[in-house]
Design a protein around this motif. Structure first.
Motif: not given
Length: 279
Positions: A43-63
């Protein structure tokens, strides 16, 4: 230390510096296999970055308040000092993408116990803290004999100008036989971690996802003047009683779609933990 307040001056609270909140909730972003790992599939590093940001947003966006970024799929884990340049570089780039979303309150943990590599990635990314599982003493783990990283990590941190990066250090480390000959009490291990200049102490269960006992948390809290957070086993049924005894918690398995660390973050499960914590 709590028993010698006249000898060791109280540090400013790293929890207050980093988060500015009480009872901080931290979500663990468990990255896919990274370059250099046997399971990495290109996987490209850009793809890995997108994964990490999505996961982080799922946490912070929900409390939740923030996240810690971990290379949890780089199995089997290397010992400290064995990680290649690609690990620090990739972790730094991915963490920087998360920091761009959440700010410096993000943490980094390079497994297993790679204090210097974690500090390098955190400092490059603008992250505020690292988790180091074995900070003082030594233990026998899946990876072999793991020695405390305090001496090498603090010197490296200072050498690269990264002194602002705070260290969250586990006490009574999971996934191992503690202190080799088991001659160090919980109180002594707590005092050792503080004496070796940790900023926040972490209480955990015996394995990833296993509950941390209230007795373990209290046993650490009562022998330190540092903040204490929970490092494993938090779920909606126990987050209230455990947070009542400490300053925050790092959560992963209970927030995943399959209730295991290797699942994707489930926003509804994140909300369930946050609600139970009074968010």
């Amino acid at each position: 230390m709590a028993a010698q307040l006249g000898v060791y001056p109280r540090k400013p609270s790293a929890m207050a510096e980093l988060f500015g909140t009480e009872k901080t909730l931290v979500g663990a972003v468990h990255l896919p296999p990274l370059p250099g790992s046997p399971s990495y599939r290109g996987q490209s590093v850009a793809e890995l970055c997108r994964f990490a940001v999505e996961e982080a947003q799922a946490y912070v966006g929900n409390g939740f308040d923030t996240v810690i970024v971990e290379n949890h799929w780089d199995l089997p884990f290397l010992k400290p000092g064995e990680h290649g340049y690609e690990v620090a570089a990739t972790m730094g780039v991915i963490t920087a993408a998360v920091v761009a979303e959440l700010g410096a309150k993000v943490g980094v943990s390079v497994l297993s116990n790679a204090g210097q590599c974690s500090v390098a990635a955190a400092w490059a990314a603008g992250a505020g803290w690292v988790r180091v599982n074995q900070w003082a003493n030594a233990y026998v783990a899946n990876e072999g004999i793991i020695e405390g990283q305090a001496a090498s990590t603090t010197r490296y941190r200072h050498a690269i100008g990264a002194d602002p990066v705070r260290v969250f250090a586990d006490v009574h480390v999971k996934h191992g036989a503690h202190a080799i000959v088991a001659d160090r009490t919980l109180a002594e291990q707590t005092e050792d971690a503080e004496f070796f200049d940790a900023d926040v102490l972490i209480a955990t269960g015996s394995r990833t996802g296993h509950p941390t006992s209230v007795a373990e948390v209290v046993g650490i809290r009562d022998h330190t003047q540092l903040p204490v957070v929970i490092g494993s086993g938090i779920d909606p049924t126990n987050v209230g009683p455990l947070l009542a005894e400490c300053d925050g918690a790092i959560v992963a398995s209970a927030a995943k779609e399959n209730s295991r660390w290797w699942g994707r973050v489930d926003p509804e499960k994140v909300r369930a933990v946050a609600r139970a914590a009074g968010r």
